[in-house]
Design a protein around this motif. Structure first.
Motif, mmCIF file in Angstrom:
data_model
loop_
_atom_site.group_PDB
_atom_site.id
_atom_site.type_symbol
_atom_site.label_atom_id
_atom_site.label_comp_id
_atom_site.label_asym_id
_atom_site.label_seq_id
_atom_site.Cartn_x
_atom_site.Cartn_y
_atom_site.Cartn_z
ATOM 1 N N SER A 54 27.265 -4.549 -19.589
ATOM 2 C CA SER A 54 27.264 -4.358 -21.229
ATOM 3 C C SER A 54 24.915 -3.732 -21.598
ATOM 4 O O SER A 54 24.844 -4.136 -19.974
ATOM 5 N N THR A 59 15.698 -3.943 -22.007
ATOM 6 C CA THR A 59 14.854 -4.005 -21.499
ATOM 7 C C THR A 59 14.693 -5.230 -20.004
ATOM 8 O O THR A 59 13.540 -5.265 -19.357
ATOM 9 N N SER A 119 9.502 -10.732 -23.547
ATOM 10 C CA SER A 119 9.767 -9.604 -24.479
ATOM 11 C C SER A 119 10.237 -9.378 -26.022
ATOM 12 O O SER A 119 11.293 -8.934 -26.304
ATOM 13 N N THR A 124 17.054 -8.919 -27.057
ATOM 14 C CA THR A 124 18.582 -9.668 -27.540
ATOM 15 C C THR A 124 19.016 -10.988 -27.148
ATOM 16 O O THR A 124 18.114 -11.227 -25.763
ATOM 17 N N SER A 134 13.945 -16.792 -19.849
ATOM 18 C CA SER A 134 13.010 -17.994 -20.143
ATOM 19 C C SER A 134 11.810 -17.621 -19.938
ATOM 20 O O SER A 134 11.247 -15.703 -20.588
HETATM 21 C C1 FAD Z 1 7.550 -6.369 -21.062
HETATM 22 C C2 FAD Z 1 8.128 -7.451 -20.697
HETATM 23 C C3 FAD Z 1 8.340 -8.340 -20.577
HETATM 24 C C4 FAD Z 1 9.557 -8.931 -20.094
HETATM 25 N N1 FAD Z 1 9.089 -10.457 -19.723
HETATM 26 C C5 FAD Z 1 10.210 -11.867 -19.890
HETATM 27 C C6 FAD Z 1 9.834 -12.893 -19.644
HETATM 28 O O1 FAD Z 1 9.060 -13.366 -20.210
HETATM 29 N N2 FAD Z 1 11.520 -13.729 -19.183
HETATM 30 C C7 FAD Z 1 12.284 -13.660 -18.873
HETATM 31 O O2 FAD Z 1 13.375 -13.853 -18.636
HETATM 32 N N3 FAD Z 1 12.427 -11.809 -18.893
HETATM 33 C C8 FAD Z 1 11.576 -11.105 -19.259
HETATM 34 N N4 FAD Z 1 11.654 -9.506 -19.238
HETATM 35 C C9 FAD Z 1 13.154 -8.801 -18.904
HETATM 36 C C10 FAD Z 1 14.136 -9.236 -19.864
HETATM 37 O O3 FAD Z 1 13.172 -8.590 -21.224
HETATM 38 C C11 FAD Z 1 14.838 -10.099 -20.531
HETATM 39 O O4 FAD Z 1 15.338 -10.536 -19.189
HETATM 40 C C12 FAD Z 1 15.561 -9.267 -21.981
HETATM 41 O O5 FAD Z 1 15.893 -11.729 -22.169
HETATM 42 C C13 FAD Z 1 16.543 -9.121 -21.874
HETATM 43 O O6 FAD Z 1 17.155 -8.492 -23.027
HETATM 44 P P1 FAD Z 1 17.719 -7.442 -23.352
HETATM 45 O O7 FAD Z 1 18.104 -7.446 -24.800
HETATM 46 O O8 FAD Z 1 16.929 -5.993 -23.357
HETATM 47 O O9 FAD Z 1 18.893 -7.176 -22.722
HETATM 48 P P2 FAD Z 1 19.351 -5.741 -21.316
HETATM 49 O O10 FAD Z 1 18.184 -5.040 -20.381
HETATM 50 O O11 FAD Z 1 20.394 -4.871 -22.290
HETATM 51 O O12 FAD Z 1 20.213 -6.759 -20.723
HETATM 52 C C14 FAD Z 1 20.203 -7.881 -19.487
HETATM 53 C C15 FAD Z 1 21.286 -7.684 -19.081
HETATM 54 O O13 FAD Z 1 21.654 -8.712 -19.674
HETATM 55 C C16 FAD Z 1 23.866 -8.486 -19.802
HETATM 56 N N5 FAD Z 1 24.078 -8.306 -21.608
HETATM 57 C C17 FAD Z 1 23.015 -7.388 -22.434
HETATM 58 N N6 FAD Z 1 24.079 -8.067 -23.106
HETATM 59 C C18 FAD Z 1 25.152 -9.147 -23.039
HETATM 60 C C19 FAD Z 1 26.153 -8.707 -23.580
HETATM 61 N N7 FAD Z 1 26.213 -9.141 -24.859
HETATM 62 N N8 FAD Z 1 27.386 -9.828 -22.624
HETATM 63 C C20 FAD Z 1 26.767 -10.179 -21.657
HETATM 64 N N9 FAD Z 1 25.958 -9.406 -20.987
HETATM 65 C C21 FAD Z 1 24.735 -8.820 -21.822
HETATM 66 C C22 FAD Z 1 23.405 -6.963 -19.257
HETATM 67 O O14 FAD Z 1 24.436 -6.507 -18.883
HETATM 68 C C23 FAD Z 1 21.978 -6.670 -18.384
HETATM 69 O O15 FAD Z 1 23.112 -7.091 -17.537
HETATM 70 C C24 FAD Z 1 10.480 -9.024 -19.747
HETATM 71 C C25 FAD Z 1 10.845 -7.328 -19.570
HETATM 72 C C26 FAD Z 1 9.439 -6.147 -19.798
HETATM 73 C C27 FAD Z 1 9.531 -5.294 -20.912
#
Ligand code: FAD
Length: 455
Positions: A54, A59, A119, A124, A134
């Motif tokens: 997924s 990010t 982020s 999402t 968090s």
């Molecule tokens: C500049 C920057 C700052 C950040 N700051 C933080 C922060 O302050 N705190 C923090 O916790 N993280 C942070 N992150 C990490 C990241 O942004 C988070 O983990 C965020 O929640 C991921 O969301 P995404 O939509 O990009 O998920 P993705 O990167 O697309 O997926 C992340 C994980 O979730 C799974 N996933 C996604 N959607 C689903 C779904 N519908 N069902 C089951 N599994 C799913 C994916 O398989 C993967 O394992 C940061 C990243 C960046 C680049």
């Protein structure tokens, strides 16, 4: 089936990277529009034994949302925000909804969705739930898990199951880890099921919040202030964030007019919700600051626009480091970020040890910043080539061993994904890993969900 499933190379390449610096090209990309599409895709994947990873906004910093095995399932189109119920303080969202959009929608009704990953503007809610994301305000409100009331999950078999958090206040039936199965999916990084809908719990929106950035000459003073802010009964911060000298340099460049003094060596940023009088709150904070280091006037961030500015400055640090790391991809380098945490009183010694491990191997000092109130800094290194990457990873491992010996964790925020999988056994013993493996086998017997993540 209405789902767009593509094997086109350009489409697959569009989903080959997340924020980890890794690149993995999937065999197929599926972009379902509805829950029924996801069910059908999973039924087909189970019968063909096609692996399914997924993805939300990709990010992830751990390679968790990319794959070179089977299908990349993009949930971006399931992005509805509906059924906002002001009375019960809940909202229903699709996994593809952007966290900041959800916050905006509920704020219009005077409500707060508390989790605040840095982020949040681009990530999402599906990703936030799957990583138990968090942020700074987790210090007061807890991580995403605490704010998820119910989930609809498409299981590896294609079956749709709803999990609702129990409202029980007492329960002695069976083993605790089986009490609330919803918790298995939160933080499971796509390995146990596909989240297709969530009911989120909301809080009343605070009426007024003030931010204070306090500058210090020395790191030791700043870290002393972190402990004082956490332990003082006169103040009640909702976040306590730390910036070391190198992080301050990035902050100054990204906000030259913000007034970050040139000769400051560290900064602590706090926010407090104001329920009575702003002046009274500021006086209490000034007393605390002056008890430690009265060298600089704190910078005050009052009002929505100023708080957004503070948030932008904070975000400029990971964003700058990600950009820097991206420039070295061609030579096999990248940004390496840690998200270890220790009990908050051990933060100072942990940071000192982490820096000395890097210096002993001749590495440039990492940029250190983050959630000091929870004992949780980020260390960011830039590996300029593959050789330097190996050295940095050895230093990180040395640091993580030390962190675990202090009672800490190897990953407090960004999950394990693919990049940190090898460090899982540093923290979890054989029994814990085999219990997780048993749950994974039970829920995903064919092992098709997010192969390579966590286990
Ligand atoms: C500049 C920057 C700052 C950040 N700051 C933080 C922060 O302050 N705190 C923090 O916790 N993280 C942070 N992150 C990490 C990241 O942004 C988070 O983990 C965020 O929640 C991921 O969301 P995404 O939509 O990009 O998920 P993705 O990167 O697309 O997926 C992340 C994980 O979730 C799974 N996933 C996604 N959607 C689903 C779904 N519908 N069902 C089951 N599994 C799913 C994916 O398989 C993967 O394992 C940061 C990243 C960046 C680049």
């Amino acid at each position: 089936m209405s789902t767009d499933v593509s094997s086109d190379r350009a489409v697959r390449q569009a989903y080959e990277a997340d924020s980890s610096g890794l690149q993995l090209i999937p065999d197929l990309v599926a972009r379902p529009q509805t829950i029924d599409d996801v069910i059908e895709l999973l039924k087909r994947a189970a019968s063909d034994r096609t692996p399914v990873t997924s993805a939300g906004a990709q990010t992830s910093t751990t390679g968790a949302s990319i794959t070179d095995k089977g299908m990349l399932l993009s949930l971006r189109s399931l992005n509805q925000i509906s059924d906002l119920d002001v009375k019960s303080k809940t909202v229903i969202v699709g996994p593809g909804a952007i966290v900041a959009e959800i916050k905006k929608a509920v704020a219009a009704a005077g409500l707060l969705f508390a989790p605040d990953p840095t982020s949040e503007e681009e990530s999402t809610i599906g990703g936030a739930i799957a990583c138990n994301a968090s942020g700074a305000r987790t210090f007061k409100y807890g991580a995403t898990r605490k704010h998820v009331r119910a989930l609809k999950v498409v299981m590896a078999s294609g079956e749709l199951v709803e999990f609702r958090r129990s409202d029980l206040e007492k329960n002695t039936v069976g083993y605790a880890f089986a009490h609330d199965p919803i918790d298995w999916f939160i933080g499971s990084e796509g390995t146990l099921g596909i989240i297709v809908e969530a009911e989120l719990g909301l809080l009343p929106l605070p009426q007024r919040v003030v931010g204070l950035a306090t500058l210090f000459r020395e790191e030791s003073e700043a870290l002393q202030f972190v402990i004082a802010s956490r332990e003082a009964t006169s103040v009640s911060p909702r976040c306590i964030e730390y910036f070391d000298e190198r992080a301050l340099e990035i902050a100054r460049n990204s906000a030259p007019g913000a007034g970050i003094a040139q000769h400051a060596g560290a900064m602590v940023y706090v926010e407090e919700e104001i329920n009575d009088d702003l002046d009274a709150s500021l006086v209490r904070w000034l007393e605390l600051i002056e008890s430690i280091a009265p060298d600089f006037e704190p910078l005050v961030f009052d009002g929505e626009a100023r708080l957004r500015e503070a948030r932008r400055i904070r975000h400029s640090i990971p964003a700058t480091m990600n950009e820097k790391g991206g420039k070295h991809r061609g030579a096999g380098g990248r940004k390496v970020g840690t998200d270890w945490a220790v009990p908050y009183r051990k933060l100072g010694p942990a940071i000192q040890a982490a820096r000395s491990f890097a210096a002993e191997r001749g590495l440039e000092a990492p940029v250190i910043y983050g959630h000091a109130g929870n004992g949780h800094p980020h260390q960011n290194f830039i590996a300029r080539d593959a050789r330097e990457l190996t050295t940095i990873e050895e230093v990180v491992e040395q640091t993580l061993r030390h962190v675990v010996s202090l009672g800490g964790t190897v990953a407090a925020e960004h999950g394990i994904g693919k990049i940190k999988r090898r460090w899982l056994p540093l923290q979890m013993n054989r029994l814990q890993i085999s219990m997780m493996t048993a749950v994974k086998r039970e829920l995903d017997p064919l092992g098709i969900l997010a192969p390579g993540n966590i286990l």
